[in-house]
Design a protein around this motif. Structure first.
Motif: not given
Length: 287
Positions: A111-114, A118-120, A227-228, A238-240
């Motif tokens: 599955i592509p990272w983007n 989007a799924m999550w 993450v983006k 927080a997740t930067t």
């Protein structure tokens, strides 16, 4: 007798050299060029020396992002490597279910990272997502868009779902390569399952585990797309992680000089830590 040397084989390598030059060498030189210069537009550049490197290294923003990145990679390694090894040990070695298990393990990697992000993003939404709404219905206060701890939990869970399969496949390949003679000898000696794992399987998997640790460390340290898409670096910072912070600096603020310097520092940190990991693990294996 004179031996004729045929140099035509170099033409086979030429496309790879050109591809690497356009994809790695030329962009790297461009980044190095930006990291030592200042521009005010109109393609007018001024020499800045190591000014941007000093600015980045003395920036609390960089230090905080680096700490978040190191913590994230440490959590990922602590979860995915043992979990992947356990799953690989539990998988069958023969029969129909081997193919089924391998296909299931490979699916997240395809599955592509983007798309994963989007799924999550949808899966974890507190109002409509299966994970978010399910946890809230169970009495948990879950909202990854507002709560830093929940955002971290979701990011780690997403990465574990996506990349543990890589560790599983590597460990499984190492396990099936162990000759059956070792297991027969252990069975004759009456060795327990723990003894087989400790004295046969684990020593034979050291090189595989070294590769798994290095791959997962480098990938987790460079995580960006998932993450983006999932959190955008939030809530707040927080997740930067370093990659997100670099994106904000280069594309958001358009500070090309500091962004180029930060990307080079980022690259050198990855090289240094990967070298340390490899050296320490190879030294332990030699001992």
């Amino acid at each position: 007798m004179y031996k004729q040397v045929n140099q035509k084989a170099w033409f086979l390598v030429l496309p790879v050299v050109i591809l690497v030059a356009f994809n790695a060498v030329i962009p790297l030189m461009t980044v190095v060029n930006y990291s030592v210069q200042e521009t005010f537009g109109d393609n007018v550049f001024f020499w800045a020396g190591v000014q941007w490197f000093e600015q980045v290294l003395n920036s609390p923003r960089f230090h905080e992002a680096l700490l978040r990145q190191l913590l994230f990679s440490a959590i990922i390694l602590a979860i995915e490597v043992p979990l992947g090894l356990i799953i690989a040990l539990a998988m069958p070695r023969k029969g129909f279910w081997v193919s089924v298990c391998l296909v299931l393990m490979a699916l997240p990697l395809l599955i592509p990272w983007n798309v994963v992000g989007a799924m999550w993003n949808i899966f974890a939404l507190p109002e409509i997502g299966l994970l978010g709404k399910g946890l809230n219905n169970l009495g948990f206060d879950y909202n990854y868009t507002r709560q830093p701890v929940t955002a971290w939990f979701t990011t780690v869970l997403m990465d574990v779902w996506h990349w543990t399969s890589l560790v599983v496949l590597l460990c499984y390949a190492g396990l099936v390569s162990i000759p059956d003679d070792y297991y027969r000898a252990a069975k004759i000696d009456g060795a327990s399952a723990w003894a087989v794992f400790r004295y046969i399987q684990l020593p034979k998997l050291k090189r595989v585990l070294t590769i798994a640790v290095l791959l997962r460390f480098m990938d987790s340290f460079m995580i960006y797309t998932e993450v983006k898409v999932l959190t955008g670096g939030g809530p707040g910072n927080a997740t930067t992680f370093l990659s997100i912070d670099l994106d904000k600096m280069a594309l958001g603020q358009f500070d090309l000089g500091p962004a180029a310097a930060m990307s080079l520092i980022y690259f050198l940190i990855i090289l240094l830590l990967s070298w340390l990991f490899y050296t320490l693990m190879m030294r332990n294996e030699a001992q």
